[in-house]
Scaffold this motif. Structure first.
Motif, PDB file in Angstrom:
ATOM      1  N   CYS A  30     152.927  31.163  63.798  1.00  0.00           N
ATOM      2  CA  CYS A  30     151.950  30.376  63.042  1.00  0.00           C
ATOM      3  C   CYS A  30     150.624  31.137  62.995  1.00  0.00           C
TER       4      CYS A  30
ATOM      5  N   CYS B 238     147.606  30.239  62.614  1.00  0.00           N
ATOM      6  CA  CYS B 238     146.371  29.584  63.039  1.00  0.00           C
ATOM      7  C   CYS B 238     145.850  30.196  64.341  1.00  0.00           C
TER       8      CYS B 238
ATOM      9  N   CYS C 161     147.704  23.986  65.317  1.00  0.00           N
ATOM     10  CA  CYS C 161     147.472  23.191  64.111  1.00  0.00           C
ATOM     11  C   CYS C 161     148.680  22.278  63.906  1.00  0.00           C
TER      12      CYS C 161
ATOM     13  N   SER D 120     150.959  22.514  61.943  1.00  0.00           N
ATOM     14  CA  SER D 120     152.167  23.278  61.623  1.00  0.00           C
ATOM     15  C   SER D 120     152.793  23.935  62.842  1.00  0.00           C
ATOM     16  N   CYS D 121     152.150  23.819  64.000  1.00  0.00           N
ATOM     17  CA  CYS D 121     152.796  24.374  65.201  1.00  0.00           C
ATOM     18  C   CYS D 121     152.760  23.377  66.370  1.00  0.00           C
TER      19      CYS D 121
ATOM     20  N   LYS E 116     147.850  26.649  72.661  1.00  0.00           N
ATOM     21  CA  LYS E 116     148.860  27.373  71.894  1.00  0.00           C
ATOM     22  C   LYS E 116     149.184  28.703  72.579  1.00  0.00           C
TER      23      LYS E 116
HETATM   24 ZN   LIG Z   1     149.476  26.645  63.916  1.00  0.00          ZN
END
Ligand SMILES: [Zn+2]
Ligand SMILES: [Zn+2]
Length: 791
Positions: free
Chosen positions: A748, A750, A754, A756-757, A772
């Protein structure tokens, strides 16, 4: 001279190729039809009926299904619009024409689909031999006795079979004593909690039919799934299932396009909304002369999108603006027919709809099928895409959303397109579900040892448990063996069992604006899904909870039109009750077993739909709730976590953390918790890739020191009381789960997490703390442990 045909989608795809929004293209087909002669062994009346219906030859799979159905339980899993109905209608019609007393039972998950099928059966002009009737909640009381007497094809749904037909089997004697065929269409829908119930209802059905002396042939049809034979066996309890999956119908030339809205802010992972992107795309296709269908998950989304497309067309081509419609559930069959006819004639150019199955839409093929955001399973996506291919060609588009799975697929388009569809899972012996149906079965007839043939070898142990609970009574039958009967014979246990909930312990959801009962929710989930002020989604429609009435076990809701949604904040604890399996893998101790989950909902966050920004945080005062379920958990030791020591810096250049002997760890608690929490989210996000489920069906908990394991532990549990096999499958395929989770995070773009992860739309801690980088280190450490393992 070669000319390339300009299709309604040609220009759009070219543009997408240039600016990178089109992340992947693929082509399917065309495939020619494979036809065979109609088997002459069919009853002459059926042959005449086929002729009347204009059918001169059969696709190979239809003939294969017919022969298989004559021999054994059969499941057909060919594509959308491949003439699947004929696969089970032919053997059924044959049985009914051959034996004037024979009866058939068709099960459909929705009313609309029953209605379509009743109509299809009528098309053969065999009214002398075939008398179909729909029997469901809408059937007028005065018509019911007539149906029981005269109809020889009864079309119903699992709920009606469960609560209306089976408990009153004496009134249905004609049906049960002459039952030859049971058809279960759309079998892939019967998975998870609903499937675990339906598997029990079907066992009860086969048991009653056998008690009346019937020898039943079960025929199933399903969308493509990874495990059709296993699903058929688990649903029915029958063995030796024949599979028909070699599709002989013609396939159109289909262009497939994966479309990713552009990033607007890479650092925080923000993209243009899928809705806006889809609006433009659809308007464009309509302008170019295409006929389109577009699928979205929520009703609200459907309405918004239809409006966007209309507005866009009003600006450029006002004459087309009225030819776009939103297609809602709840239309009468007449209204649906009209819409379908308008779409076929071209009077309508685009229809935006929620899940087609819910509507029983019957529109044949169109130029374009656009699916906005991942519908939850690859199987469903392929089914929707199957609508594209009018006059032999079409385009199937997937517009990705910002969710973790959507973006994961955009980064792995080749894998996505070639990905095997998911496995449908269910567990008919999930204790609470199984025991609830044992009571229903006991009401339908005393449970005797011979019932193990239908109910499975372990039913007696559960029956004993029900004796212990004071619900069943054991008596010695005349033949000398034990039988179980209801302690209170006047009880009507089916009335207490909802097929949509894994426990009878449930809350009713009532729409105060109409007084209508919308459904039930499991008591264990009520606090987090229908607390005061919660926005509750039901059949794609939003409701606001006015009051959660704990005393009367109901939630009073009203239709909601605001622009926010809610996310509960809660405190969760897990207690390991029973270890069922354990293995060492990826440098961790991985366990599977029974746990109890205790939850306190502390409050909820209101968030704006448009950008997920927090509106406010509202505190609640709710008591604790507890439920038992299945879980996997893994314990991480010093060696796996060394990478986190000293500030959780991400490893450079993709090399894994150095693996040294477990050293005394000095990992700041915050870094540890954030890393475990983010790793847990990533694993839950990718779990639906393995098992057909929704992330809402799964829960998780990560802790720096669990009181029972004594160290850092991540739990992933089945979100429904009792569990339905999701985490059991995840336990078996844990390595794959970790690999997918690692890729989700590592790839991802970012900076620090985010949607999306690692962010989760259902996190009880409102996504705090999350690291993350730390989760990446943890997962890299685990994956390195495999490669370093001795051969
Ligand atoms: Zn992400
Ligand atoms: Zn969380």
């Amino acid at each position: 001279m070669t000319t390339r045909a300009i299709e309604p989608w040609t220009g759009l795809l070219e543009e997408g190729r240039e600016d990178g929004r089109l992340v992947r293209e693929a082509r399917e087909g065309p495939g020619r039809a494979r036809l065979v002669d109609i088997p002459s062994e069919l009853h002459p009346e059926v042959l005449a009926g086929l002729e009347r219906a204009g059918i001169e030859r059969l696709y190979t799979h239809q003939a294969e299904a017919l022969r298989s159905a004559w021999e054994r339980t059969t499941i057909v899993t060919t594509g959308t619009a491949s003439g699947k109905s004929l696969c089970f209608n032919l053997p059924t019609l044959d049985a009914l024409c051959t034996d004037a007393f024979a009866r058939a039972l068709y099960l459909y998950p929705t009313k609309a689909l029953s209605q379509d099928q009743a109509r299809a059966l009528g098309a053969f002009g065999l009214s002398k031999h075939v008398r179909p009737a729909i029997y469901d909640g809408d059937t007028p009381r005065e018509a019911r006795a007539d149906i029981r007497r005269k109809a020889n094809v009864v079309l119903t749904n699992p709920d009606m079979l469960h609560v209306g037909i089976l408990p009153n089997h004496a009134a249905w004697e004609r049906l049960f004593s002459q039952l030859r065929v049971v058809v279960i269409d759309e079998a892939h829908v019967y998975r998870g909690v609903f499937g675990s119930h339906v598997a029990n209802v079907l066992r009860r059905l086969l048991r009653i039919a056998a008690a009346y002396g019937s020898d039943v042939r079960v025929l199933l049809a399903s969308a493509t799934i990874a495990n059709p034979v296993e699903l058929a066996e688990r649903l029915t309890g029958l063995e030796d299932v024949g599979l028909v999956d070699d599709d002989g119908s013609p396939t159109p030339r289909r262009q497939i396009a994966m479309w990713n809205p552009p990033l607007t802010d890479e650092a925080v992972g923000a993209r243009r909304s899928a809705l806006g992107e889809a609006g433009e795309l659809l308007a464009r296709l309509v302008r170019e002369g295409g006929r389109c269908i577009c699928f979205m998950k929520s009703r609200k989304g459907v309405e918004l999108l239809a409006r966007l497309v209309t507005e866009e067309l009003e600006r450029t081509h006002p004459e087309l603006a009225e030819r776009v419609a939103a297609y809602r559930a709840g239309y009468t069959p007449q209204q649906r027919r009209e819409l379908e006819a308008q779409l076929t004639s071209g009077e309508l150019r685009a229809v935006v709809t929620t899940d087609a199955l819910e509507l029983g839409i019957d529109i044949g093929e169109l130029d374009a099928a656009v699916v906005v955001t991942f519908p939850g399973t690859v199987a469903a996506l392929r089914q929707m895409w199957g609508r594209a291919g009018r006059r032999g060609k079409g385009v199937a588009v997937y517009v990705a959303g910002e969710d973790a799975l959507d973006q994961f697929f955009c980064r792995h388009p080749e894998e996505f397109l070639e990905r095997p569809v998911e496995a449908a899972i269910l567990d008919h012996e999930s204790p609470q579900i199984f025991q609830a149906h044992l009571l229903c079965a006991a009401h339908e007839g005393p449970l005797e040892p011979a019932d193990a043939e239908f109910l499975g070898p372990r039913f007696q142990a559960h029956a004993e448990a029900l004796v212990g609970a004071g619900l069943l009574r054991k008596r010695t039958a005349k033949q000398g063996h034990d039988a179980y009967v209801l302690r209170r014979p006047s009880d009507y246990p089916a009335g207490n069992v909802s097929l949509r909930s894994s426990t009878p312990d449930s809350f009713a959801i009532v729409d105060v604006s109409s007084g209508e009962l919308l459904g039930q929710t499991e008591a264990a989930r009520a606090h987090s899904t229908v607390h005061d002020g919660a926005i509750y989604l039901h059949m794609g429609r939003s409701y606001e909870v006015r009051e959660l009435d704990l005393e009367n076990r109901r939630a009073l809701v009203a239709p909601f039109d605001g622009d926010w949604y809610t996310q509960p904040k809660r405190e969760t604890d897990t207690n390991i009750e029973r270890l069922l399996d354990r293995r060492e893998t990826l440098g961790v101790t991985l366990s599977f077993g029974e746990v109890s989950v205790t939850e306190t909902v502390l409050g909820y966050q209101r968030k704006r739909l448009a950008d997920h920004a927090q509106v406010d945080l509202v505190m609640l005062d709710l008591p604790q709730s507890t439920f038992a379920t299945q879980a996997l958990w893994f314990e991480l030791d010093g060696a796996t976590l060394t990478g986190l020591a000293g500030g959780a810096a991400p490893p450079r250049g993709g090399e894994g953390p150095t693996r040294t002997a477990p050293a005394p760890l000095e990992i700041p608690m915050d870094a540890l918790l954030g890393s475990l929490h983010a790793a847990e989210h990533a694993q839950i996000a990718v779990l639906p890739l393995i098992a057909m489920c929704d992330r809402w069906d799964i829960g998780g908990l990560s802790t720096g020191a669990h009181p029972q394991t004594g160290g850092p532990t991540i739990f992933i549990y089945d979100g429904h009381p009792g569990g339905i096999g999701i985490t059991r499958l995840a336990y078996r395929r844990f390595e794959e789960l970790c690999r997918d989770a690692h890729r989700l995070i590592a790839e991802c773009p970012c900076n620090s997490g985010c949607p999306s992860c690692v962010q989760s739309p259902k996190c009880g801690n409102l996504n705090e703390p999350l690291s993350k980088a730390g989760a990446r280190i943890v997962l890299e450490g685990m994956l390195a442990a495999t490669s370093g393992a001795p051969a």
